[in-house]
Each structure stands twice: as structure tokens, then as C-alpha cells.
Design an enzyme around this catalytic site. Sequence first.
Site, PDB file in Angstrom:
ATOM      1  N   SER A 168       0.823  -1.210   0.000  1.00 59.42           N
ATOM      2  CA  SER A 168       0.000   0.000   0.000  1.00 59.42           C
ATOM      3  C   SER A 168       0.856   1.258   0.000  1.00 59.42           C
ATOM      4  O   SER A 168       1.925   1.301   0.630  1.00 59.42           O
ATOM      5  CB  SER A 168      -0.901  -0.001   1.247  1.00 59.42           C
ATOM      6  OG  SER A 168      -1.538   1.241   1.414  1.00 59.42           O
ATOM      7  N   TYR A 203      -2.344   0.205  10.489  1.00 66.29           N
ATOM      8  CA  TYR A 203      -2.464  -0.494   9.214  1.00 66.29           C
ATOM      9  C   TYR A 203      -1.183  -0.321   8.390  1.00 66.29           C
ATOM     10  O   TYR A 203      -0.593  -1.296   7.902  1.00 66.29           O
ATOM     11  CB  TYR A 203      -3.668   0.026   8.424  1.00 66.29           C
ATOM     12  CG  TYR A 203      -3.640  -0.368   6.969  1.00 66.29           C
ATOM     13  CD1 TYR A 203      -3.730  -1.701   6.589  1.00 66.29           C
ATOM     14  CD2 TYR A 203      -3.504   0.593   5.970  1.00 66.29           C
ATOM     15  CE1 TYR A 203      -3.679  -2.080   5.253  1.00 66.29           C
ATOM     16  CE2 TYR A 203      -3.458   0.235   4.629  1.00 66.29           C
ATOM     17  CZ  TYR A 203      -3.546  -1.103   4.276  1.00 66.29           C
ATOM     18  OH  TYR A 203      -3.483  -1.467   2.957  1.00 66.29           O
ATOM     19  N   LYS A 245       1.759  -3.171   7.226  1.00 66.63           N
ATOM     20  CA  LYS A 245       2.189  -3.405   5.844  1.00 66.63           C
ATOM     21  C   LYS A 245       3.692  -3.182   5.701  1.00 66.63           C
ATOM     22  O   LYS A 245       4.386  -3.924   4.982  1.00 66.63           O
ATOM     23  CB  LYS A 245       1.413  -2.489   4.892  1.00 66.63           C
ATOM     24  CG  LYS A 245      -0.010  -2.926   4.624  1.00 66.63           C
ATOM     25  CD  LYS A 245      -0.058  -4.236   3.843  1.00 66.63           C
ATOM     26  CE  LYS A 245      -1.458  -4.600   3.410  1.00 66.63           C
ATOM     27  NZ  LYS A 245      -1.500  -5.875   2.663  1.00 66.63           N
TER      28      LYS A 245
END
Length: 344
Positions: free
Chosen positions: A131, A155, A159
Site C-alpha cells: 500500500s 495499518y 504493511k
Amino acid sequence: MARLLLTGGAGFIGSHTALVLLQAGHHLVVLDDFRNRNPVALKRVKQLSGKQITLVAGNLNDPACLERLFRGGPYGIGGSFDAVIHFAGLKAVGESVKHPLLYWQVNLEGTRLLLAAMAAAGCFSLVFSSSATLYGMPNQVPIPESAQIQPINPYGHSKAAAEQLLADLAGSSSCWRIARLRYFNPVGAHPSGLIGEDPAGIPNNLFPFVSQVAVGKRPELLIFGDDWPTIDGTGVRDYIHVMDLAEGHAAALEVLLAGAPQLLTLNLGSGEGHSVLQVLRGFEQACGRELPYRIVDRRPGDAAITVADPSLAKALLGWRTKRNLAQICTDGWAWQAANPNGYR
């Protein structure tokens, strides 16, 4: 053609990628726990492609499930996989702030368990769903892959940690072929209107929220700030049609399977930014009416402009986006109009 495992393959990006891969002649096994996804998506992928998918309901955090999957077991799959495309994970920024332990368990520990199962089975080719959230508040725009990794939420941190794990793994052995694909803002839908984005609850992102306002599920669009240093004062993002993104996965897979062991890190974006108001106007043209909106305060952690530098993906994969904002909005509206309640 290759025999592929898609984790989280029933999701928004996974289902569109599954369609592209089936149309290219690959054989697919999908592993999904349907936490935030619906199996109807894969039924429609079969309908569009005219081909079959082997579906396994299971969880990445279950080592026994992974062992049975890679070794055949009771699933009746048998044989080995040529590569894995790893979509499975959680991605809601707000939820990650409330439940960081869950995000680290699913996004990092789930990835670790998957890699261990792959290594044990002798499968060393992986396309990883990463991402642009990794870049946090970017120091330069357009953003190259060499930009600083500085996520600002759990989040993004999960990642980034998974990417580091993949780098460590690639450095530990000459067997691995890995592509880390950093998505910007996936939007739109398949032009048939049969598959698209189906968020649970209130959407976290602009495009599905606009879609739901257009179909009458939400009263108005909230725009977070109109005083940003941009073309019209609203935030600018790099929106990529989900079919372009799916084709990017197919291109990365082809390069990995045909080349020597390597670690690729690539932005997948259009390289072009559009403001919130430009997206709103584009969707109004697609649905044929004006949509209500209201300006509210900025959100903490938002950046004014986030746009990819996609030149490396073009050079290494021969890939670039083909679909513009008008097509994104047209295809997104075709999906939402035909499926006002998503797959339900």
C-alpha cells in the site's frame, strides 16, 4: 499456464485480478475466510470468465489449514502452486487504530505463516499486496519507490513490517521471486457491472462513499477541507481503475515466473492526481445528476496531495494505466446502480 493460489481472492481487488488471470489461462485456487467479503463475487467471476475456481474457506492464521492447502489434504487439490498472490488482510485505517493487535495478527503474522507454508512446500514466487499508506505524509510528489517509509497508523505499520519481512526473506536465500506492489487508490469496477467494491458498513474511502450517495444510500458526501494547497482546495489523490490494477498483478506475475529470483518493489498508480471535487463532478456526469455534499474540517493525518511515480512499473513490467477518470466513474456507477446493496 501457472497454477496459482490467491489469498483473499474474493475481495474487491482479488476478484478482479482473479478474472484477469482466468482469462489469461491460469488455474486458480482461492483461499478466503469471507471476513469482509462475499462468495457471490467469485460466482460472478466464473460467470464472466466461463472458467472454474477452486474455493477453499479458511484462515491464514490457521497453520493446519495452510499445511492441508499446500499439501493437498482433504481439499482434494493436490500438487503444488507455481506462485501465490497474497491479497488477504485488513485495510481500514480507523479500525486499525482501534484494534492494532488484530491488524498485526492478520497482516503480519498471517503473512509469516503463509511464507512458512510456501517455503515448506517449495513454492518461492509471491506477489504481495502492499500500500502507498507506507509513505505516510510524503516528502515529495510524485512519490517514487525510494521515498521514505513513514506510516502514520497501525495499518500502514503492519504493511511496512510485512514488506520488511519479505526483504529479509529475499536476502536470506537465492530462491525467492517476490513483487511488493504498492497500490495507490483502487476504484471503479468491471465494466459489466457484475463485480465491484462492496464495503461493509460506512465506507472509509471517497469513491464508494460517492457511489452510495449517488444510489441514495447516504444523504450527502462529506469533504474534509476545502483549504488545501491544491487546484480547488480539496485533497488530491492518485485513483487507479481496479482493472488496471488487476492487469498490473498479471504483469508482475509474468515477470516473476519468467525471470531470475529477485525482489521487486513497485508503485501501481496512474501518476495523475484528481481532487475530491473532480471525482465528485466525474461521478455526477456518470450518474446524470448533481450529488449533495458538505465541507467539514480536515481530518488529522490527511495529506494535501498523494500521487504515484509509476515509471518503474512501466520500465520493469511494461505496464501502465489505460483507463481515465471518466471510465472509472462510468464503470463504478454501472456496478453501484445494478447492485445498490452490493452482493447482498
